[in-house]
Design a protein around this motif. Structure first.
Motif, PDB file in Angstrom:
ATOM      1  N   ASP A 116       2.474  10.039   5.872  1.00 29.47           N
ATOM      2  CA  ASP A 116       3.064   9.526   4.643  1.00 29.47           C
ATOM      3  C   ASP A 116       3.693   8.164   4.900  1.00 29.47           C
ATOM      4  OD1 ASP A 116       4.342   9.035   2.246  1.00 29.47           O
ATOM      5  OD2 ASP A 116       5.052  11.080   1.993  1.00 29.47           O
ATOM      6  N   ASN A 117       2.936   7.099   4.600  1.00 25.04           N
ATOM      7  CA  ASN A 117       3.442   5.728   4.718  1.00 25.04           C
ATOM      8  C   ASN A 117       4.125   5.452   6.057  1.00 25.04           C
ATOM      9  OD1 ASN A 117       2.818   4.564   1.992  1.00 25.04           O
ATOM     10  ND2 ASN A 117       4.036   6.324   1.347  1.00 25.04           N
ATOM     11  N   GLY A 118       3.403   5.705   7.124  1.00 27.12           N
ATOM     12  CA  GLY A 118       3.893   5.393   8.458  1.00 27.12           C
ATOM     13  C   GLY A 118       4.581   6.529   9.172  1.00 27.12           C
ATOM     14  N   ILE A 119       4.859   7.632   8.478  1.00 29.35           N
ATOM     15  CA  ILE A 119       5.476   8.800   9.114  1.00 29.35           C
ATOM     16  C   ILE A 119       4.396   9.839   9.366  1.00 29.35           C
ATOM     17  CG2 ILE A 119       7.104  10.697   8.835  1.00 29.35           C
ATOM     18  CD1 ILE A 119       8.891   8.880   7.253  1.00 29.35           C
TER      19      ILE A 119
ATOM     20  N   VAL B 150       8.491  15.073  12.988  1.00 25.60           N
ATOM     21  CA  VAL B 150       7.999  13.792  12.495  1.00 25.60           C
ATOM     22  C   VAL B 150       8.116  12.710  13.572  1.00 25.60           C
ATOM     23  CG1 VAL B 150       8.421  14.218  10.042  1.00 25.60           C
ATOM     24  CG2 VAL B 150      10.294  13.407  11.482  1.00 25.60           C
ATOM     25  N   SER B 151       7.345  11.641  13.381  1.00 28.02           N
ATOM     26  CA  SER B 151       7.427  10.470  14.256  1.00 28.02           C
ATOM     27  C   SER B 151       7.156   9.225  13.427  1.00 28.02           C
ATOM     28  CB  SER B 151       6.427  10.571  15.414  1.00 28.02           C
ATOM     29  OG  SER B 151       5.098  10.628  14.922  1.00 28.02           O
TER      30      SER B 151
ATOM     31  N   PRO C 259       0.823  -1.212   0.000  1.00 32.89           N
ATOM     32  CA  PRO C 259       0.000   0.000   0.000  1.00 32.89           C
ATOM     33  C   PRO C 259       0.856   1.261   0.000  1.00 32.89           C
ATOM     34  CG  PRO C 259       0.127  -0.884   2.209  1.00 32.89           C
ATOM     35  CD  PRO C 259       0.892  -1.838   1.329  1.00 32.89           C
ATOM     36  N   ASP C 260       0.300   2.329  -0.545  1.00 36.91           N
ATOM     37  CA  ASP C 260       0.928   3.653  -0.517  1.00 36.91           C
ATOM     38  C   ASP C 260      -0.145   4.624  -0.040  1.00 36.91           C
ATOM     39  OD1 ASP C 260       2.596   5.824  -0.902  1.00 36.91           O
ATOM     40  OD2 ASP C 260       2.054   6.052  -3.010  1.00 36.91           O
ATOM     41  N   ILE C 261      -0.025   5.090   1.218  1.00 37.05           N
ATOM     42  CA  ILE C 261      -1.069   5.901   1.839  1.00 37.05           C
ATOM     43  C   ILE C 261      -0.457   7.213   2.329  1.00 37.05           C
ATOM     44  CG2 ILE C 261      -2.856   5.978   3.626  1.00 37.05           C
ATOM     45  CD1 ILE C 261      -2.679   2.919   3.755  1.00 37.05           C
ATOM     46  N   SER C 262      -1.068   8.319   1.947  1.00 39.21           N
ATOM     47  CA  SER C 262      -0.549   9.610   2.404  1.00 39.21           C
ATOM     48  C   SER C 262      -1.670  10.628   2.492  1.00 39.21           C
ATOM     49  CB  SER C 262       0.551  10.115   1.462  1.00 39.21           C
ATOM     50  OG  SER C 262       0.053  10.311   0.156  1.00 39.21           O
TER      51      SER C 262
END
Length: 284
Positions: A73-76, A92-93, A61-64
């Motif tokens: 943005d992809n987990g960030i 960021v985290s 997946p690509d989620i933003s």
């Protein structure tokens, strides 16, 4: 042989579809809107550790989401501010990715569609005796850590630059990581290409928590306390728009592991790599 045949068929069908392309996905996400793409294909993310299986990549997946300030943005997860038209800074985290090497399936091992030098570190090529090889199944479970930090992005025509400073805000490894990633983008009739190179510095505390063997491990295991690590990385990415929402894509990513990591009895390889070839579809 079957893998080569599948790769060849992917390439042939992709170029055939591209010749009949309709309106194309431009690769951008609008402000205050979600972007979701899904890639289907074949690939793998390797683990350099003993008895830690490589992770197959079939669906990615690509989620933003990018709002006026906050973004995902992809987990960030972060909040950013544009300093100039070419520079931005963000808080960021993220979920620390080191634990992923210990498991075949782990969310931190899924590569992002989008994605880096200092002096090259020494790589240990010394053969090890069987007594020095330690399986990930023998050691204590490594912790799930959450990192926080600062990210600086820059865009210069065909060049991009990203600098990150991370620190453990969950109190699990009390370590830090600094990375610098630079990439050059090039558009051709055969698609969009990106070559990236970078370097990742990981502190002694982080390396000790995940790759060291300390006094609380089983007594028969050798003790090992690593120093800070420097890990260079290269990546080649390619995508070809096909029709509305569809792209063909491929990437190969290779990271060198220095002697601070390869001397750990847990580590059997001096590199980690990921590759993938397939199609992606942007739903929105």
């Amino acid at each position: 042989m079957k893998m080569l045949q599948a790769t060849f068929l992917l390439l042939v069908s992709g170029f055939a579809a591209a010749s009949e392309a309709r309106p194309q996905d431009d690769g951008f996400v609008e402000e205050s809107s979600w972007r979701f793409s899904l890639a289907l294909g074949v690939g793998q993310s390797s683990s350099p550790l003993y008895d830690a299986a490589n992770m197959p990549l079939y669906l990615m997946p690509d989620i933003s989401y990018y709002g006026k300030v906050g973004f995902f943005d992809n987990g960030i997860l972060g909040a950013g501010l544009d300093l100039t038209p070419h520079w931005s800074i963000s808080l960021v985290s993220r979920l620390n990715p080191e634990k992923g090497y210990f498991y075949r399936w782990h969310v931190s091992r899924i590569p992002s569609f989008e994605q880096t030098f200092s002096s090259m570190p020494t790589v240990s090529m010394e053969p090890r005796s069987l007594q020095q090889q330690v399986s990930v199944n023998e050691v204590n479970r490594r912790p799930t850590a959450w990192d926080g930090g600062v990210q600086l992005n820059a865009w210069f025509d065909e060049w991009t630059l990203r600098l990150n400073g991370w620190t453990d805000i969950s109190g699990q490894h009390h370590g830090h990581e600094i990375s610098v990633v630079a990439g050059r983008h090039h558009q051709t009739a055969l698609g969009h290409w990106r070559l990236s190179g970078g370097v990742y510095w990981k502190s002694e505390n982080l390396m000790q928590r995940y790759y060291g063997l300390s006094d609380d491990e089983p007594l028969h295991l050798p003790r090992y306390q690593p120093r800070a690590s420097v890990q260079p990385e290269l990546e080649l990415y390619w995508s070809l728009p096909l029709s509305a929402g569809w792209r063909m894509m491929a990437f190969y990513r290779y990271r060198w592991l220095d002697s601070a990591m390869t001397r750990s009895p847990l580590v059997q390889q001096s590199y980690q790599h990921s590759w993938f070839i397939g199609w992606s579809y942007r739903f929105f």
